[in-house]
Design a protein around this motif. Structure first.
Motif, PDB file in Angstrom:
ATOM      1  N   CYS A   1       0.807  -1.224   0.000  1.00 17.57           N
ATOM      2  CA  CYS A   1       0.000   0.000   0.000  1.00 17.57           C
ATOM      3  C   CYS A   1       0.841   1.275   0.000  1.00 17.57           C
ATOM      4  CB  CYS A   1      -0.919  -0.012   1.220  1.00 17.57           C
ATOM      5  SG  CYS A   1      -1.895   1.499   1.369  1.00 17.57           S
TER       6      CYS A   1
ATOM      7  N   TYR B   1      -4.879  -5.754  -7.781  1.00 17.36           N
ATOM      8  CA  TYR B   1      -3.676  -5.180  -7.176  1.00 17.36           C
ATOM      9  C   TYR B   1      -2.976  -4.321  -8.220  1.00 17.36           C
ATOM     10  CZ  TYR B   1       1.298  -4.978  -6.230  1.00 17.36           C
ATOM     11  OH  TYR B   1       2.582  -4.545  -6.092  1.00 17.36           O
TER      12      TYR B   1
ATOM     13  N   GLU C   1      -8.346  -8.885   2.419  1.00 13.74           N
ATOM     14  CA  GLU C   1      -7.221  -8.792   1.459  1.00 13.74           C
ATOM     15  C   GLU C   1      -6.863 -10.131   0.827  1.00 13.74           C
ATOM     16  OE1 GLU C   1      -6.968  -5.816   0.844  1.00 13.74           O
ATOM     17  OE2 GLU C   1      -6.997  -4.612   2.665  1.00 13.74           O
TER      18      GLU C   1
ATOM     19  N   TYR D   1      -2.007   3.435  -5.002  1.00 13.35           N
ATOM     20  CA  TYR D   1      -1.249   2.770  -6.055  1.00 13.35           C
ATOM     21  C   TYR D   1      -0.954   3.773  -7.157  1.00 13.35           C
ATOM     22  CZ  TYR D   1      -6.233   2.326  -6.950  1.00 13.35           C
ATOM     23  OH  TYR D   1      -7.575   2.578  -7.038  1.00 13.35           O
TER      24      TYR D   1
HETATM   25  N1  5AD Z   1      -3.441  -1.992  -5.229  1.00 13.29           N
HETATM   26  C1  5AD Z   1      -4.770  -2.171  -5.128  1.00 13.29           C
HETATM   27  N2  5AD Z   1      -5.462  -1.976  -3.998  1.00 13.29           N
HETATM   28  C2  5AD Z   1      -4.785  -1.566  -2.916  1.00 13.29           C
HETATM   29  N3  5AD Z   1      -5.180  -1.287  -1.669  1.00 13.29           N
HETATM   30  C3  5AD Z   1      -4.112  -0.908  -0.949  1.00 13.29           C
HETATM   31  N4  5AD Z   1      -3.007  -0.930  -1.727  1.00 13.29           N
HETATM   32  C4  5AD Z   1      -3.400  -1.339  -2.950  1.00 13.29           C
HETATM   33  C5  5AD Z   1      -2.723  -1.567  -4.170  1.00 13.29           C
HETATM   34  N5  5AD Z   1      -1.404  -1.382  -4.286  1.00 13.29           N
HETATM   35  C6  5AD Z   1      -6.545  -1.495  -1.214  1.00 13.29           C
HETATM   36  C7  5AD Z   1      -6.602  -2.492  -0.066  1.00 13.29           C
HETATM   37  C8  5AD Z   1      -7.269  -1.727   1.039  1.00 13.29           C
HETATM   38  C9  5AD Z   1      -7.964  -0.620   0.306  1.00 13.29           C
HETATM   39  C10 5AD Z   1      -8.220   0.587   1.130  1.00 13.29           C
HETATM   40  O1  5AD Z   1      -7.101  -0.311  -0.761  1.00 13.29           O
HETATM   41  O2  5AD Z   1      -7.382  -3.603  -0.448  1.00 13.29           O
HETATM   42  O3  5AD Z   1      -8.178  -2.505   1.780  1.00 13.29           O
END
Ligand code: 5AD
Ligand code: SF4
Length: 361
Positions: A68, A233, A163, A316
Motif C-alpha cells: 500500500c 492489485y 485482502e 497505487y
Molecule cells: N493496489 C490495489 N489496492 C490496494 N489497496 C491498498 N493498496 C493497494 C494496491 N497497491 C486497497 C486495499 C485496502 C484498500 C483501502 O485499498 O485492499 O483494503
C-alpha cells in the motif's frame, strides 16, 4: 463445454462447489462469463446502480501493509486529516449530487482521539442530513466497543477487506504484527453489531493462485457477506512489494481481466449481494468501472473528497480522478452510465438486498 459451466453455475448459485467455482473463474469465454453475470444482476437487482460519495478522510495509518502506497513506512507521503468542517462539506456535496449515501474511508488508527472524531463526524452527518444520508465506514480493525459506538452514532455499513483468505499469503503481504485472525474476527464483531458487512480481497497480487481466489469466493459465502469490494492489485513505486516483485501487476490487461472475472463469478455465485466496481478498475482502463458494472457490479463510489487532498490518498500508481473535481467526476459518470443503459439510484441508501433478506428469514 463453456456454456455448460455457466449454465450449471447459474443454477447452483450459492451452492456451487470449489471445483465449479474454479471452472467458472477460468471460463475461456470471458464475454460469455460477463454477460451471464450481468443477466443475473438484472434478474436480482435490475439495471440500476447505487452511488456512494467517497470521502477520503485521512491518509494517516498505523499499519504497514507491504502493497500500500500510504503505509506508515512511506515517508514520502504528505499526511493529511480532513477537519470536521471539510467532511461536512463533502457530505453536503454528496447530498446535492443526489448520492444517497457516503463512505467515510481512512487509514487505520485506534487512539481515543480518532475513535471520538469518527463518532462525532458520523453524528454530525446524521444531523446535517436529517438522517437521509446513508453512512458506510471503512476505518480498519477496531474493538467491539468502538464498532458499537460508531453504529450507535448512525453508521450502518462497514467495509473491511480481508485482502486474502489464505493465511500464508496474508503473512507474506503484511508485517508479522498484522494479524489475519484478528481481521477475520473483526468481521464477526461487525456482524454482531448488526452492520451491513462488506469485505473483499486484492486480485492478482504476488504469490496468489487461482485456487486462492476460489477460496476467497468461498470465504465471502462463509461470512455471509452483504457487500463485496475488491479490486486488482496495482503496484505503487514506494512499496516493499513492488521492490520485491517489480513485474507483478504490471500487465494492465491481465489485472483488469481478473478483476472482472472475480466480479462476474461473485455475482453468479452470491446473487443478491452489493458488489462495487472499484476505482482500481478505472485505473486500468478509462471505462474500467463501466466494465465492472457490465460484469455484474451494482455500486459505484464517486470521489467527493476536495481535489487538493486526492493525491495524498494514492494507494497505487496512476490512481484516477486525483486531479478532477467532484462535479467533473459526476458529469462524466452520468454520461457513461447512460451509455451502458444503467440508471443511477438517486437519493437512496441502496442497501444490500442480501442483508434485508437475511433479516427477514
Ligand atoms: N493496489 C490495489 N489496492 C490496494 N489497496 C491498498 N493498496 C493497494 C494496491 N497497491 C486497497 C486495499 C485496502 C484498500 C483501502 O485499498 O485492499 O483494503
Ligand atoms: Fe493502512 Fe489500509 Fe494501506 Fe494497510 S492497506 S497500510 S491498513 S491504508
Amino acid at each position: 463445454m463453456s456454456s455448460q459451466t455457466l449454465y450449471t453455475a447459474v443454477n447452483q448459485g450459492r451452492n456451487m462447489t470449489a471445483d465449479q467455482l474454479h471452472a467458472l473463474l477460468t471460463e475461456p469465454d470471458l464475454a460469455a462469463l460477463q454477460e451471464t453475470a450481468y443477466r443475473v444482476k438484472l434478474r436480482e437487482i435490475g439495471n440500476v446502480v447505487s452511488l456512494r460519495g467517497l470521502v477520503e478522510m485521512s491518509n494517516i495509518c498505523t499499519k504497514n501493509c507491504y502493497y500500500c502506497g500510504i503505509r506508515k513506512g512511506n515517508t514520502k507521503v504528505k499526511r493529511f486529516q480532513l477537519t470536521l468542517e471539510e467532511i461536512l462539506f463533502a457530505a453536503r456535496e454528496a447530498m446535492a449530487f443526489g448520492y444517497g449515501s457516503i463512505v467515510l474511508q481512512s487509514g487505520e488508527r485506534n487512539d481515543p482521539a480518532f475513535v471520538d472524531f469518527i463518532e462525532q463526524a458520523v453524528r454530525e452527518i446524521k444531523k446535517l442530513s436529517n438522517s437521509t444520508l446513508g453512512i458506510t465506514l471503512s476505518a480498519g480493525e477496531q474493538t467491539l466497543e468502538t464498532y458499537q459506538r460508531w453504529k450507535t452514532a448512525g453508521a450502518h455499513r462497514y467495509l473491511l477487506r480481508l485482502e486474502t483468505s489464505n493465511p500464508d499469503l496474508y503473512r507474506k503481504l503484511h508485517p508479522a504484527d498484522h494479524d489475519y485472525q484478528n481481521r477475520r474476527n473483526c468481521l464477526k464483531l461487525l456482524r454482531q453489531c448488526d452492520y451491513q458487512v462488506g469485505s473483499g480481497v486484492l486480485i492478482g497480487v504476488a504469490g496468489q493462485t487461482v485456487e486462492d481466489l476460489v477460496q476467497d469466493l468461498l470465504f465471502f459465502r462463509e461470512m455471509d457477506l452483504d457487500m463485496i469490494g475488491m479490486g486488482p492489485y496495482l503496484p505503487h513505486e514506494d512499496t516493499p512489494l513492488t521492490q520485491q516483485f517489480p513485474e507483478v501487476g504490471t500487465d494492465s490487461a491481465k489485472q483488469l481481466e481478473w478483476g472482472l472475472r472475480m466480479i462476474a463469478a461473485t455475482r453468479i455465485f452470491l446473487r443478491d449481494v452489493n458488489i462495487a466496481a472499484t476505482t482500481a478498475l478505472q485505473a486500468l482502463a478509462s471505462d474500467g468501472r463501466e466494465q465492472g458494472l457490465q460484469s455484474g457490479a451494482n455500486v459505484i463510489m464517486p470521489n467527493v473528497t476536495a481535489t487538493a487532498y486526492r493525491d495524498g490518498y494514492r494507494l497505487y500508481r496512476n490512481k484516477p480522478g486525483t486531479d478532477e473535481n467532484s462535479a467533473g467526476s459526476r458529469k462524466e459518470l452520468q454520461k457513461s452510465l447512460a451509455g451502458i443503459g444503467e440508471i443511477p439510484l438517486l437519493n437512496q441508501w441502496g442497501d444490500s438486498l442480501h442483508y434485508a433478506r437475511r433479516n427477514r428469514n
